[in-house]
Design a protein around this motif. Structure first.
Motif, mmCIF file in Angstrom:
data_model
loop_
_atom_site.group_PDB
_atom_site.id
_atom_site.type_symbol
_atom_site.label_atom_id
_atom_site.label_comp_id
_atom_site.label_asym_id
_atom_site.label_seq_id
_atom_site.Cartn_x
_atom_site.Cartn_y
_atom_site.Cartn_z
ATOM 1 N N ALA A 5 -5.330 15.144 10.305
ATOM 2 C CA ALA A 5 -5.421 13.867 9.594
ATOM 3 C C ALA A 5 -6.228 13.980 8.308
ATOM 4 C CB ALA A 5 -6.039 12.808 10.506
ATOM 5 N N GLY A 6 -7.063 15.021 8.208
ATOM 6 C CA GLY A 6 -7.910 15.158 7.028
ATOM 7 C C GLY A 6 -7.258 15.868 5.862
ATOM 8 N N ALA A 49 -6.804 24.330 12.711
ATOM 9 C CA ALA A 49 -7.680 24.985 13.687
ATOM 10 C C ALA A 49 -9.058 25.254 13.084
ATOM 11 C CB ALA A 49 -7.044 26.287 14.167
ATOM 12 N N VAL A 50 -9.075 25.630 11.812
ATOM 13 C CA VAL A 50 -10.349 25.862 11.121
ATOM 14 C C VAL A 50 -11.153 24.568 11.050
ATOM 15 C CG1 VAL A 50 -11.394 26.382 8.877
ATOM 16 C CG2 VAL A 50 -9.568 27.839 9.773
ATOM 17 N N MET A 51 -10.497 23.484 10.676
ATOM 18 C CA MET A 51 -11.199 22.202 10.554
ATOM 19 C C MET A 51 -11.755 21.753 11.900
ATOM 20 S SD MET A 51 -11.114 21.676 7.366
ATOM 21 C CE MET A 51 -11.795 20.017 7.315
ATOM 22 N N PRO A 110 -9.422 20.053 3.040
ATOM 23 C CA PRO A 110 -8.171 20.810 2.975
ATOM 24 C C PRO A 110 -7.137 20.069 2.121
ATOM 25 C CG PRO A 110 -8.358 19.705 5.098
ATOM 26 C CD PRO A 110 -9.618 19.405 4.342
ATOM 27 N N ILE A 111 -6.448 20.813 1.256
ATOM 28 C CA ILE A 111 -5.488 20.221 0.318
ATOM 29 C C ILE A 111 -4.189 21.023 0.350
ATOM 30 C CG2 ILE A 111 -5.023 19.722 -2.117
ATOM 31 C CD1 ILE A 111 -8.048 19.394 -2.506
ATOM 32 N N PHE A 112 -3.080 20.301 0.447
ATOM 33 C CA PHE A 112 -1.746 20.899 0.424
ATOM 34 C C PHE A 112 -1.049 20.425 -0.848
ATOM 35 C CE2 PHE A 112 2.837 20.447 1.573
ATOM 36 C CZ PHE A 112 3.132 21.781 1.814
ATOM 37 N N ILE A 113 -0.762 21.358 -1.768
ATOM 38 C CA ILE A 113 -0.100 21.013 -3.027
ATOM 39 C C ILE A 113 1.344 21.488 -2.960
ATOM 40 C CG2 ILE A 113 -0.081 21.294 -5.533
ATOM 41 C CD1 ILE A 113 -3.061 21.823 -5.451
#
Length: 200
Positions: A127-128, A89-91, A103-106
């Motif tokens: 998608a980003g 939602a932020v993006m 944005p990164i998900f580790i």
């Protein structure tokens, strides 16, 4: 040659002036160092992991962009999907400015979260988003550079017989990978978006 009383006084005054001048220079240097330290981020993002496309990524690869970093795992039942939905939602809310933020998900569960598993998971939100994984040793090393914790919790009803406990904060890093801010779990996307717009 003997010095007159006046000459002695002048020499003493010159010595005092030199001492004061040196002390002032040292004090100014100290204040400058202190100011620099106060402006330094408390820590920097540091990682070398494999993304959901099979490419090795480091923090340096995102230099020039702000990073939104979240630690979680794909089998997370609530915290992770909720937070990633907020990130999405932020993006979307950033519009054209979204190009300035990565944005990164580790994952904290490298045993199950392979690049293939992440490739099926992260696009469900945005998608980003880049999903990152690695060996257990790489994930452990990465976690030591962030103020986070994670642990494996045996749970017979969970996929694979276990779940993960982990820090649920969303972290923001500046364009030089320095820590800039963080938000606890449950922070509305609108609040995160407003904070971001004040910075980028």
């Amino acid at each position: 040659m003997r010095l007159s009383g006046l000459q002695k006084v002048l020499w003493v005054l010159a010595g005092v002036a030199a001492f004061v001048f040196i002390w002032l220079l040292l004090w100014l240097d100290y204040r400058a160092d202190l100011a620099r330290a106060e402006n330094e981020p408390p820590f920097f993002a540091d990682f070398e992991l494999t993304d959901h496309r099979g490419m090795v990524q480091t923090a340096e690869d995102f230099e020039g962009r702000w990073m939104l970093v979240f630690f979680g795992f794909t089998n997370c039942p609530d915290v992770c999907p909720t937070t990633l939905s907020e990130v999405a939602a932020v993006m979307e809310g950033l519009g054209d400015e979204a190009a300035m933020v990565q944005p990164i998900f580790i994952t904290v569960d490298p045993e199950r979260d392979t690049p293939t598993a992440l490739a099926e998971y992260v696009p469900l939100f945005d998608a980003g988003i880049i999903g990152l994984t690695g060996t257990p040793e790489q994930i452990a090393a990465t976690s030591e550079t962030f103020p986070i914790f994670f642990e494996r919790i045996e749970q017979a009803t969970a996929p694979g017989g276990y779940t993960m406990g982990h820090t649920s904060h969303l972290f923001l890093f500046d364009t030089q990978a320095g820590f800039a801010d963080s938000w606890p779990y449950g922070t509305p996307a609108e609040e995160i978006l407003a904070d971001l717009r004040e910075r980028i």
